[in-house]
Design an enzyme around this catalytic site. Structure first.
Site, PDB file in Angstrom:
ATOM      1  CD  GLU A  93      -3.066  -1.039   2.704  1.00  0.00           C
ATOM      2  OE1 GLU A  93      -4.055  -0.706   3.378  1.00  0.00           O
ATOM      3  OE2 GLU A  93      -2.327  -0.243   2.114  1.00  0.00           O
ATOM      4  CG  ASP A 130       0.444  -8.663   1.491  1.00  0.00           C
ATOM      5  OD1 ASP A 130      -0.405  -9.524   1.215  1.00  0.00           O
ATOM      6  OD2 ASP A 130       0.750  -7.715   0.742  1.00  0.00           O
ATOM      7  CG  ASP A 176       4.660  -7.512   3.449  1.00  0.00           C
ATOM      8  OD1 ASP A 176       3.794  -7.046   4.214  1.00  0.00           O
ATOM      9  OD2 ASP A 176       4.693  -7.248   2.233  1.00  0.00           O
ATOM     10  CG  ASP A 198       4.842  -2.311   3.470  1.00  0.00           C
ATOM     11  OD1 ASP A 198       5.544  -1.667   4.290  1.00  0.00           O
ATOM     12  OD2 ASP A 198       5.013  -2.288   2.245  1.00  0.00           O
TER      13      ASP A 198
END
Ligand code: 28F
Length: 643
Positions: free
Chosen positions: A428, A501, A503, A505
């Protein structure tokens, strides 16, 4: 007397041979010596207690994980018989625990026995693979106990007291010489016992984990049986029929239980069981179910003029859109087939399930015309969507035949064309995609960066998916189609690796992509081709020391402790926390996340299909409240990351 002695010795030798073979080749009996095999041992013991419940004598089963990973299972059944065999002079109970297959599991007279897969290998196998086992039986006015070490009797059955109660209690410590790990996973056991409680109406199963403080526990008892099971599966979905359609009937000597509930979702969610074993590959019982569903709905649609003479019949897949169902049958001599021996082969079962369901389902539809109408409307729009998807697919096919390259423009492909060694990283974002392209080994690693807003797959039918500009590159890169057309032999990469990632998102992207694979390329997950890359969370560096990468908070703690032992204090280290993949340069990304020699990746499995389905639905379904709860619960984790 001579003869008796001789026979006794021969029997004993055979007994030892059997259990020694179990210790030599544990995989043959319990599948593996991983945590899976470890859990399997618990299931074996609990299965015996469930059999006693199915025979009608046991109402409660308690399972405890004691500190030190000792398992204790107790039931309130009749207790294993304690009488002594006149020939062997050994109690029935000791025989069950020392003789391979002595539990009457194969053939025998104690009801519906299991002979497929790895189930039903019995108590003696668990005994052979345990450092020690202790069995306590209450029966015939007494308390009796026997003890074993690595399958060998160290204390024959002895009366140790009086009791008016009945039941069997088994405690064992799995053998660390055999198993890779002794750490039971509470969630895995809990899920299996919940399932067992659904499958055995009215049986109460409790589980308690005393290794942790406070103790973690749950108890399961479902008076509704499979009806409760589908309600559980659909708890976060919007239902079409409020009450599940429920069928419970025995035909000949085959008990059948079925529960069906339609939801407004687009996926089909059917679980089938034979003798309490999850038949992942389906088989004749599932076939009977599907045939009946297709026939009864088509007949109803015709006779009520919902389908006109000129209209074609609805197809099975249209009628299964949005259905959640569980089918459980008991078969005396089940034939298990298929790759994982979880496909029922007994041909007589198809007709039994089909005719029983034809009758019950057509009655239900006549009595509930509003439900019939709502479901059929959904089926008809599913069939239109299928038609639209077919056209969209053909368009794509025709287009690709004309175009010189059918691969997505953003794909940085690898040079090798051998799928076995090729892998594609789905990444991404721009900067991470750029680093990955520079850092990769271009011979066998391809990079596919994703752009734009991700489609909400839960809310989209196949036609939308096919035309979505974010997922289309994924479909084209993998190269094997989607849905019913998906052909695993055509995949262009043996490993499809999601790199996102660590996180919120990233978690979102992962969930979306996994939903997509789960729903539209399921064999890819089943076949073990989907992976999650594990980028590091921290880098520890110090002049003159090689950089250390840590992938979890625990890993960071561990590295600190190790460095301290070497006399390297914390304040002399510089710690970098990676907020995203984009913060790493190509070399670092290669070294930490992409180099097959040093990287760690998580293989995505189907093990927990129910759970996966739940999470996807939760995150993307119509119901707002469960989603809010999920995000709130996971916010803790997110905070943790944002030190
Ligand atoms: C915690 C694990 O294993 N419970 C069991 C029984 C009850 C009978 C039984 C078991 C007889 C000789 C095969 C009692 N009375 N819990 C358990 N409860 N096994 S295992 O019989 C085994 C057969 O060998 C039982 C009458 N019939 C059966």
């Amino acid at each position: 007397m001579e003869k008796f002695e001789h026979e006794y010795n021969a029997d004993q030798i055979q007994v030892l041979d059997g259990l020694e073979h179990v210790r030599k080749r544990p995989g043959m009996y319990i599948g593996s010596v991983s945590v899976r095999g470890l859990h399997h041992c618990v299931y074996e013991i609990v299965d015996n207690a469930v059999d006693e419940a199915l025979a009608g004598y046991c109402n409660n089963i308690n399972v405890v994980i004691e500190p030190g990973n000792i398992i204790c299972v107790e039931d309130d059944g009749r207790g294993i018989p304690v009488d002594i065999h006149s020939k062997t002079k050994i109690s029935a109970a000791e025989t069950v625990y020392t003789q391979l297959n002595a539990g009457g599991k194969f053939g025998g007279d104690s009801g519906y026995k299991v002979s497929g897969g790895l189930h039903g290998v019995g108590a003696s196998v668990v005994n052979a693979l345990s450092e020690w086992t202790e069995v306590t039986i209450q029966r015939d006015g007494g308390i009796f106990q026997m003890k074993f070490e690595r399958g060998k009797t160290v204390q024959s059955l002895t009366r140790i007291g009086d009791s008016k109660k009945t039941g069997t209690k088994v405690r064992f410590l799995a053998d660390s010489q055999i198993f890779e790990t002794l750490e039971y996973e509470y969630e895995v056991l809990e899920k299996r016992f919940r399932e067992m409680a659904f499958l055995t109406k009215g049986l109460k199963i409790t589980i308690e984990d005393r290794r942790v403080d406070p103790v973690q526990k749950a108890d399961f008892c479902f008076e509704g049986g499979l009806k409760s099971f589908v309600e559980y599966l659909n708890k976060n979905k919007e239902k079409i029929n409020k009450e599940p359609i429920y069928i419970e009937k025995t035909e000949g000597d085959v008990p059948v239980e079925i529960a069906i509930q339609y939801t407004t979702s687009y996926s089909e969610n059917i679980y089938s069981f034979v003798n309490n074993i999850n038949t992942i590959e389906g088989g004749t019982h599932l076939e009977g179910f599907k045939r009946s569903l297709t026939k009864v709905f088509n007949d109803y649609a015709r006779s009520h003029n919902i389908l006109k003479d000129k209209d074609a019949n609805l197809m099975g897949e249209d009628i299964r859109e949005g259905v959640s169902a569980v089918i459980s049958v008991k078969v005396r001599e089940p034939q298990f087939e298929g790759q994982t021996k979880t496909k029922l082969g007994n041909s007589e079962v198809t007709g039994i399930v089909q005719s029983m369901m034809n009758e019950a389902l057509s009655t239900f539809l006549e009595e509930n015309p509003a439900v019939a109408k709502a479901v059929l409307e959904k089926c008809i729009s599913a069939s239109r969507a299928r038609e639209a998807a077919r056209k969209a697919r053909e368009l794509v096919r025709r287009k690709s035949a004309l175009e010189t390259s059918t691969l997505p423009g953003k794909l940085a492909d690898c040079s090798s064309k051998n799928p076995e060694e090729c892998e594609v990283y789905i990444v991404e974002g721009d900067s991470a995609g750029g680093s990955a392209k520079q850092g990769r080994d271009r011979k066998y690693q391809a990079i596919l960066p994703l752009w734009g807003k991700m489609l909400n797959v839960e809310k989209s039918r196949a036609d939308k998916i096919y035309n979505n500009d974010k997922l289309q590159p994924v479909i084209l890169a993998v190269g094997a189609g989607i849905g019913a057309d998906f052909d695993i032999t055509k995949i262009r990469y043996g490993k499809v690796i999601i790199m996102a990632d660590a996180d919120v998102d990233g978690a979102h992207i992962r969930t979306l992509l996994l939903t997509f694979f789960f729903r539209y390329m399921r064999p890819l997950i089943e076949n073990g081709n989907v992976f999650l890359a594990q980028p590091p969370l921290f880098k520890l560096s110090k002049k003159g020391m090689q950089d250390i990468y840590c992938y979890t908070d625990e890993g960071l703690e561990k590295s600190f402790a190790e460095l301290e032992e070497k006399g390297i204090s914390r304040d002399s280290l510089s710690i970098q926390r990676y907020k995203g993949l984009g913060e790493m340069n190509p070399e670092q990304l290669w070294e930490t996340t992409m180099n097959p020699e040093t990287r760690t990746m998580i293989k995505v499995t189907m093990d927990d299909a129910i759970k996966a389905d739940e999470t996807f639905t939760l995150l993307m379904g119509d119901e707002v409240e469960p989603r809010r709860q999920f995000i709130e619960q996971n916010a803790k984790y997110v905070k943790n990351l944002d030190i």
